[in-house]
Design a protein around this motif. Structure first.
Motif, PDB file in Angstrom:
ATOM      1  N   LYS A 140       0.851  -1.185   0.000  1.00  0.00           N
ATOM      2  CA  LYS A 140       0.000   0.000   0.000  1.00  0.00           C
ATOM      3  C   LYS A 140       0.887   1.234   0.000  1.00  0.00           C
ATOM      4  O   LYS A 140       1.932   1.252   0.648  1.00  0.00           O
ATOM      5  CB  LYS A 140      -0.932  -0.014   1.212  1.00  0.00           C
ATOM      6  N   PHE A 141       0.457   2.243  -0.733  1.00  0.00           N
ATOM      7  CA  PHE A 141       1.324   3.400  -0.952  1.00  0.00           C
ATOM      8  C   PHE A 141       0.460   4.638  -1.126  1.00  0.00           C
ATOM      9  O   PHE A 141      -0.560   4.600  -1.810  1.00  0.00           O
ATOM     10  CB  PHE A 141       2.166   3.177  -2.221  1.00  0.00           C
ATOM     11  N   SER A 142       0.851   5.736  -0.492  1.00  0.00           N
ATOM     12  CA  SER A 142       0.102   6.980  -0.631  1.00  0.00           C
ATOM     13  C   SER A 142       1.057   8.157  -0.730  1.00  0.00           C
ATOM     14  O   SER A 142       2.056   8.228  -0.016  1.00  0.00           O
ATOM     15  CB  SER A 142      -0.829   7.186   0.556  1.00  0.00           C
ATOM     16  N   THR A 143       0.741   9.095  -1.645  1.00  0.00           N
ATOM     17  CA  THR A 143       1.494  10.345  -1.743  1.00  0.00           C
ATOM     18  C   THR A 143       0.629  11.545  -1.365  1.00  0.00           C
ATOM     19  O   THR A 143       1.056  12.687  -1.510  1.00  0.00           O
ATOM     20  CB  THR A 143       2.008  10.555  -3.186  1.00  0.00           C
ATOM     21  N   THR A 144      -0.590  11.255  -0.867  1.00  0.00           N
ATOM     22  CA  THR A 144      -1.538  12.343  -0.587  1.00  0.00           C
ATOM     23  C   THR A 144      -1.615  12.698   0.891  1.00  0.00           C
ATOM     24  O   THR A 144      -2.382  13.581   1.271  1.00  0.00           O
ATOM     25  CB  THR A 144      -2.941  11.948  -1.080  1.00  0.00           C
ATOM     26  N   GLY A 145      -0.851  12.017   1.723  1.00  0.00           N
ATOM     27  CA  GLY A 145      -0.898  12.302   3.157  1.00  0.00           C
ATOM     28  C   GLY A 145      -2.008  11.580   3.883  1.00  0.00           C
ATOM     29  O   GLY A 145      -2.185  11.753   5.092  1.00  0.00           O
ATOM     30  N   THR A 146      -2.773  10.767   3.175  1.00  0.00           N
ATOM     31  CA  THR A 146      -3.841   9.984   3.796  1.00  0.00           C
ATOM     32  C   THR A 146      -3.454   8.520   3.813  1.00  0.00           C
ATOM     33  O   THR A 146      -2.532   8.095   3.104  1.00  0.00           O
ATOM     34  CB  THR A 146      -5.156  10.165   3.030  1.00  0.00           C
ATOM     35  N   THR A 147      -4.154   7.732   4.617  1.00  0.00           N
ATOM     36  CA  THR A 147      -3.878   6.300   4.689  1.00  0.00           C
ATOM     37  C   THR A 147      -4.276   5.624   3.389  1.00  0.00           C
ATOM     38  O   THR A 147      -5.399   5.811   2.897  1.00  0.00           O
ATOM     39  CB  THR A 147      -4.644   5.659   5.860  1.00  0.00           C
ATOM     40  N   ALA A 148      -3.360   4.859   2.825  1.00  0.00           N
ATOM     41  CA  ALA A 148      -3.637   4.169   1.569  1.00  0.00           C
ATOM     42  C   ALA A 148      -4.684   3.093   1.780  1.00  0.00           C
ATOM     43  O   ALA A 148      -4.641   2.354   2.780  1.00  0.00           O
ATOM     44  CB  ALA A 148      -2.353   3.563   1.015  1.00  0.00           C
ATOM     45  N   GLN A 149      -5.625   3.015   0.871  1.00  0.00           N
ATOM     46  CA  GLN A 149      -6.680   2.023   0.958  1.00  0.00           C
ATOM     47  C   GLN A 149      -6.469   0.872  -0.018  1.00  0.00           C
ATOM     48  O   GLN A 149      -6.730  -0.288   0.306  1.00  0.00           O
ATOM     49  CB  GLN A 149      -8.041   2.691   0.659  1.00  0.00           C
ATOM     50  N   GLU A 150      -5.993   1.196  -1.211  1.00  0.00           N
ATOM     51  CA  GLU A 150      -5.871   0.182  -2.249  1.00  0.00           C
ATOM     52  C   GLU A 150      -4.598  -0.642  -2.077  1.00  0.00           C
ATOM     53  O   GLU A 150      -3.571  -0.136  -1.657  1.00  0.00           O
ATOM     54  CB  GLU A 150      -5.866   0.825  -3.644  1.00  0.00           C
ATOM     55  N   THR A 151      -4.699  -1.920  -2.417  1.00  0.00           N
ATOM     56  CA  THR A 151      -3.546  -2.813  -2.405  1.00  0.00           C
ATOM     57  C   THR A 151      -2.988  -2.901  -3.823  1.00  0.00           C
ATOM     58  O   THR A 151      -3.718  -3.213  -4.768  1.00  0.00           O
ATOM     59  CB  THR A 151      -3.925  -4.208  -1.906  1.00  0.00           C
ATOM     60  N   LEU A 152      -1.716  -2.611  -3.950  1.00  0.00           N
ATOM     61  CA  LEU A 152      -1.050  -2.607  -5.243  1.00  0.00           C
ATOM     62  C   LEU A 152      -0.043  -3.758  -5.322  1.00  0.00           C
ATOM     63  O   LEU A 152       0.251  -4.402  -4.313  1.00  0.00           O
ATOM     64  CB  LEU A 152      -0.348  -1.262  -5.457  1.00  0.00           C
ATOM     65  N   TRP A 153       0.483  -4.001  -6.514  1.00  0.00           N
ATOM     66  CA  TRP A 153       1.411  -5.128  -6.700  1.00  0.00           C
ATOM     67  C   TRP A 153       2.698  -4.647  -7.354  1.00  0.00           C
ATOM     68  O   TRP A 153       2.672  -3.898  -8.335  1.00  0.00           O
ATOM     69  CB  TRP A 153       0.773  -6.201  -7.581  1.00  0.00           C
ATOM     70  N   GLU A 154       3.813  -5.074  -6.776  1.00  0.00           N
ATOM     71  CA  GLU A 154       5.127  -4.779  -7.331  1.00  0.00           C
ATOM     72  C   GLU A 154       5.817  -6.085  -7.702  1.00  0.00           C
ATOM     73  O   GLU A 154       5.878  -7.015  -6.887  1.00  0.00           O
ATOM     74  CB  GLU A 154       6.001  -4.037  -6.314  1.00  0.00           C
TER      75      GLU A 154
END
Length: 505
Positions: A140-154
């Motif tokens: 999970k990753f966020s650049t907006t200062g809020t808690t990330a909700q979506e799960t991403l894949w690397e």
């Protein structure tokens, strides 16, 4: 036997800087302009896709090649792999071609980056790669200062399945772009967030692990694109890591891969950039690329400073500068610094003086003396040779002489206002005087017998008349390539210097 004479005369009304030297020569001091030049290996880079399909070319009218933006020479496509190969072996090159073709038609260039990890997509690497067995991690990753909700894949960037599928994609891409003269450069962007090598918010690779992965991806790109300029982000060495020499970027340099800074002016001074020192290894032989932070975001953080943007060109010896925002807005709010940068970005070759004889005999050698200076921050990496062209009254080329002994690549660079002048003497021969062979020449015999032979004893390679003298820089065969900051262009990068009268003695 008749001898044809070239009388080189100064056009006093058109060339007010021209003066007579001694009685046998003419000296011209051309006026160098401040115009923005479109030249190979340099210029402003328009972000058509900046990891997103809408930014920042979506507000530009179809077919608009930014001719209104002084010095804009490259359109840049930075896209996640998932867009370009949504199904294995099925490609969407039209996402590039549709916008690239107008630029290519205008003689401008394109640049590319394909990414494998993005904070806006679960699968920047296509999902079918994971389903084929490629290993990776959820994050999970966020650049907006809020808690990330979506799960991403690397993906695991060294996983054999990932490397195999990526290699196949790059091989398909190379069929279109390797050695393609319309391509300015291709980023090695298949590792890390946004293609910049960041894993601090994802798999958290150590620097040692990062260096190993970077080498794999450099080697893969060099295998697929041996004939295209490749570049890599400075951040693979650590985005804020101080120093000039690091394993990843040193290896890139050893493979002929150049450097791009991703990005400057993210933060206020004194943290406006970190790797100007790193660029010193690259710029003497390879063009350095600068990407500034998204202009609007930099401005909002009060990190934007036009003076620092100009200073970055000086410190990095930059050849390519980004337009990382809506181009019309960026130009409107930064027009003054754009003009200043255009006078220093990349190379800028000034002809300071040219001296030539007023009269030369056909077939006999003579000298043309020139004084040159590179007032840009970088060498003319592709090089070029000076050519002198004679045109007749109809504007048609009558004679071309190229000096292959002087490559403008050798002109040194310097700080503003301190460009080093280099004097050069070009040995020229205009035309040739040689008897017309008549041995076993049935055509000559026939023409003479029919009284239709128009010549004397020698070959008339130049007709008597009035000619214009042009100077250019380009290929060994006299084809102009490099635009010069001079007036009186013929539209093909040849510049009028004087007038030549060809007459019989």
């Amino acid at each position: 036997m008749r001898t044809i004479i070239f009388c080189l005369l100064c056009l006093a009304t058109l060339f007010p800087a021209a003066v007579l030297g001694d009685e046998a020569r003419v000296v011209v001091h051309p006026e160098n302009t401040d115009e923005a030049l479109l030249n190979p290996g340099m210029g402003w880079v328009c972000f058509h896709y900046s990891n997103r399909l809408w930014a920042y070319g979506s507000q530009v009218e179809p077919g608009d090649t930014l001719d209104w933006f002084p010095g804009a020479s490259v359109i840049y496509f930075r896209l996640p792999w998932c867009y370009l190969e949504p199904e294995e072996g099925k490609y969407r090159w039209d996402l590039i071609d549709s916008y690239a073709q107008p630029w290519v038609t205008q003689g401008k260039k394109i640049a590319l980056r394909v990414t494998a990890c993005e904070n806006r997509f679960r699968y920047a690497t296509p999902e079918w790669v994971q389903k084929a067995g490629a290993k990776g991690i959820d994050y999970k990753f966020s650049t907006t200062g809020t808690t990330a909700q979506e799960t991403l894949w690397e993906p695991d960037y060294k996983d054999p399945v990932f490397i195999e599928k990526l290699g196949n994609f790059l091989a398909a891409m190379a069929k279109r772009y390797n050695g393609n003269p319309d391509v300015a450069f291709i980023d090695i962007g298949t590792f890390g967030m946004w293609g910049e090598g960041h894993t601090g918010g994802t798999s958290k690779l150590s620097q040692e692990e990062t260096d190993r992965v970077v080498k794999i991806h450099i080697d893969l790109h060099k295998k697929c694109f041996p004939d295209t300029l490749l570049c890599i982000s400075d951040d693979v060495a650590g985005s804020s890591r101080q120093g000039n020499s690091f394993p990843s970027t040193d290896y890139a340099f050893s493979q002929g891969v150049t450097l791009r800074d991703d990005s400057i002016l993210v933060q206020k001074a004194p943290k406006q950039w970190y790797h100007a020192g790193m660029a010193q290894k690259f710029w003497p032989t390879l063009p350095v690329i600068i990407e500034h932070e998204h202009y609007g975001l930099s401005r909002e953080r009060k990190a934007w400073d036009p003076a620092l943007l100009l200073e970055s060109v000086e410190q990095y010896h930059c050849s390519y500068m980004s337009i990382h925002w809506w181009p019309d807005v960026f130009l409107k709010e930064n027009r003054e610094v754009v003009a200043k940068i255009n006078r220093r970005l990349g190379y800028r070759l000034e002809l300071r003086e040219i001296s030539f004889p007023k009269e030369v005999s056909i077939g006999q050698s003579f000298n043309i003396d020139t004084t040159w200076a590179n007032v840009g921050v970088a060498p003319c990496y592709g090089g070029g040779f000076v050519a002198f062209t004679l045109k007749n009254r109809a504007g048609k080329i009558a004679w071309v002489s190229t000096d292959e002994s002087f490559d403008v690549r050798t002109l040194p660079v310097a700080v503003p206002g301190a460009a080093q002048e280099v004097k050069h003497t070009s040995g020229c021969i205009a035309g040739i005087v040689t008897p017309i062979p008549t041995i076993n020449d049935g055509v000559v015999k026939y023409l003479k017998e029919s009284k239709d032979f128009p010549f004397g004893e020698s070959v008339p390679t130049i007709r008597p008349g009035t000619y214009q003298l042009y100077i250019s820089v380009g290929k060994r065969d006299g084809s102009p390539v490099i635009a010069l900051p001079l007036n009186d262009s013929d539209g093909a990068k040849r510049y009028k210097i004087g007038k030549i009268v060809v007459k019989n003695r």
